[in-house]
Design a protein around this motif. Structure first.
Motif, PDB file in Angstrom:
ATOM      1  N   SER A 113      20.633  34.579  69.407  1.00 35.90           N
ATOM      2  CA  SER A 113      21.520  35.477  68.662  1.00 35.90           C
ATOM      3  C   SER A 113      22.861  34.809  68.420  1.00 35.90           C
ATOM      4  O   SER A 113      23.458  34.251  69.336  1.00 35.90           O
ATOM      5  N   ARG A 114      23.335  34.887  67.177  1.00 38.95           N
ATOM      6  CA  ARG A 114      24.616  34.292  66.821  1.00 38.95           C
ATOM      7  C   ARG A 114      25.601  35.316  66.286  1.00 38.95           C
ATOM      8  O   ARG A 114      26.802  35.124  66.386  1.00 38.95           O
ATOM      9  N   SER A 115      25.095  36.394  65.660  1.00 32.47           N
ATOM     10  CA  SER A 115      25.982  37.447  65.163  1.00 32.47           C
ATOM     11  C   SER A 115      25.375  38.797  65.526  1.00 32.47           C
ATOM     12  O   SER A 115      24.173  38.896  65.817  1.00 32.47           O
ATOM     13  N   GLU A 116      26.228  39.815  65.520  1.00 31.13           N
ATOM     14  CA  GLU A 116      25.778  41.126  66.001  1.00 31.13           C
ATOM     15  C   GLU A 116      26.534  42.239  65.288  1.00 31.13           C
ATOM     16  O   GLU A 116      27.716  42.096  64.967  1.00 31.13           O
ATOM     17  N   LEU A 117      25.826  43.328  65.072  1.00 35.94           N
ATOM     18  CA  LEU A 117      26.404  44.551  64.522  1.00 35.94           C
ATOM     19  C   LEU A 117      25.947  45.696  65.415  1.00 35.94           C
ATOM     20  O   LEU A 117      24.742  45.881  65.610  1.00 35.94           O
ATOM     21  N   VAL A 118      26.900  46.430  65.966  1.00 39.64           N
ATOM     22  CA  VAL A 118      26.584  47.555  66.848  1.00 39.64           C
ATOM     23  C   VAL A 118      27.308  48.794  66.335  1.00 39.64           C
ATOM     24  O   VAL A 118      28.520  48.771  66.125  1.00 39.64           O
ATOM     25  N   VAL A 119      26.534  49.865  66.145  1.00 43.55           N
ATOM     26  CA  VAL A 119      27.063  51.121  65.617  1.00 43.55           C
ATOM     27  C   VAL A 119      26.864  52.211  66.670  1.00 43.55           C
ATOM     28  O   VAL A 119      25.729  52.440  67.119  1.00 43.55           O
ATOM     29  N   PRO A 120      27.938  52.894  67.084  1.00 48.75           N
ATOM     30  CA  PRO A 120      27.776  53.989  68.039  1.00 48.75           C
ATOM     31  C   PRO A 120      27.077  55.177  67.388  1.00 48.75           C
ATOM     32  O   PRO A 120      27.242  55.426  66.187  1.00 48.75           O
ATOM     33  N   ILE A 121      26.302  55.883  68.179  1.00 48.92           N
ATOM     34  CA  ILE A 121      25.620  57.093  67.716  1.00 48.92           C
ATOM     35  C   ILE A 121      26.296  58.269  68.409  1.00 48.92           C
ATOM     36  O   ILE A 121      26.238  58.393  69.639  1.00 48.92           O
ATOM     37  N   VAL A 122      26.930  59.117  67.612  1.00 51.28           N
ATOM     38  CA  VAL A 122      27.637  60.276  68.147  1.00 51.28           C
ATOM     39  C   VAL A 122      27.117  61.512  67.427  1.00 51.28           C
ATOM     40  O   VAL A 122      27.038  61.542  66.195  1.00 51.28           O
ATOM     41  N   ALA A 123      26.727  62.512  68.202  1.00 53.01           N
ATOM     42  CA  ALA A 123      26.287  63.798  67.648  1.00 53.01           C
ATOM     43  C   ALA A 123      27.241  64.859  68.178  1.00 53.01           C
ATOM     44  O   ALA A 123      27.317  65.073  69.394  1.00 53.01           O
ATOM     45  N   GLY A 124      27.966  65.494  67.278  1.00 46.07           N
ATOM     46  CA  GLY A 124      29.041  66.389  67.713  1.00 46.07           C
ATOM     47  C   GLY A 124      30.098  65.523  68.357  1.00 46.07           C
ATOM     48  O   GLY A 124      30.585  64.572  67.754  1.00 46.07           O
ATOM     49  N   ASP A 125      30.429  65.828  69.598  1.00 44.81           N
ATOM     50  CA  ASP A 125      31.364  64.988  70.361  1.00 44.81           C
ATOM     51  C   ASP A 125      30.646  64.144  71.394  1.00 44.81           C
ATOM     52  O   ASP A 125      31.284  63.477  72.199  1.00 44.81           O
ATOM     53  N   ARG A 126      29.329  64.194  71.400  1.00 40.65           N
ATOM     54  CA  ARG A 126      28.533  63.549  72.449  1.00 40.65           C
ATOM     55  C   ARG A 126      28.067  62.148  72.033  1.00 40.65           C
ATOM     56  O   ARG A 126      27.461  61.981  70.982  1.00 40.65           O
ATOM     57  N   LEU A 127      28.361  61.160  72.883  1.00 37.86           N
ATOM     58  CA  LEU A 127      27.863  59.808  72.675  1.00 37.86           C
ATOM     59  C   LEU A 127      26.387  59.776  73.061  1.00 37.86           C
ATOM     60  O   LEU A 127      26.032  60.069  74.202  1.00 37.86           O
TER      61      LEU A 127
END
Length: 163
Positions: A113-127
């Motif tokens: 792995s050389r590059s990365e994209l990470v997106v948080p998943i939030v529903a309402g206020d909950r991670l």
């Protein structure tokens, strides 16, 4: 619904839009979050080129725990103060890293792995967790990839939460 998905777009934003439409259709009416994550990980793996890992880490209230994915075996637990995934979860903000070797505290589950994209998943206020995409190509992820992945996650966050 047919599970023989085909993606025809050649422009990044259009490809992500196709993937988001397909993801929304895949999770429609399915209450099981793990099943939904599994199908979406497979869909992203199929749709988005130049990945060597695509999947989810679930937030258990204390740390990130490996969820469904496509790619090589991965780290099972990630504290919120470690790595790109931990930063995305802790900050609740997407992390787009052109060179993971330059990221302080990067966790190298796959040395390719050389590059990365990470997106948080939030529903309402909950991670709920994070969507993690890795590529063996430095600088693989552009702003359009980030926007597309964020839009996809926003459309299906409730289904990934088991809601």
């Amino acid at each position: 619904m047919s599970y023989a998905l085909t993606f025809t777009a050649t422009e990044t934003d259009a490809l992500w839009a196709e993937a988001a439409d397909a993801a929304e259709a895949l999770v429609a009416g399915e209450p099981d979050a793990i099943a939904n994550m599994a199908n979406v990980a497979a869909l992203i793996w199929q749709a988005i080129p130049d990945l060597n890992w695509a999947g989810f880490y679930r937030f258990d209230g204390e740390e990130l725990v490996l969820g469904p994915f496509q790619g090589k075996a991965a780290c099972i637990r990630i504290p919120l103060d470690k790595g790109v995934c931990g930063a995305a979860a802790r900050l609740r903000a997407s992390q787009r890293v052109e060179d993971v070797h330059a990221f302080p505290g990067h966790i190298a589950c796959d040395a390719a792995s050389r590059s990365e994209l990470v997106v948080p998943i939030v529903a309402g206020d909950r991670l709920i967790g994070v969507l993690d995409l890795d590529s063996p190509r430095p600088g693989r992820f552009a702003a359009e990839d980030q926007a597309g992945a964020e839009a996809l996650v926003a459309r299906i966050a409730a289904a990934l939460a088991g809601a």
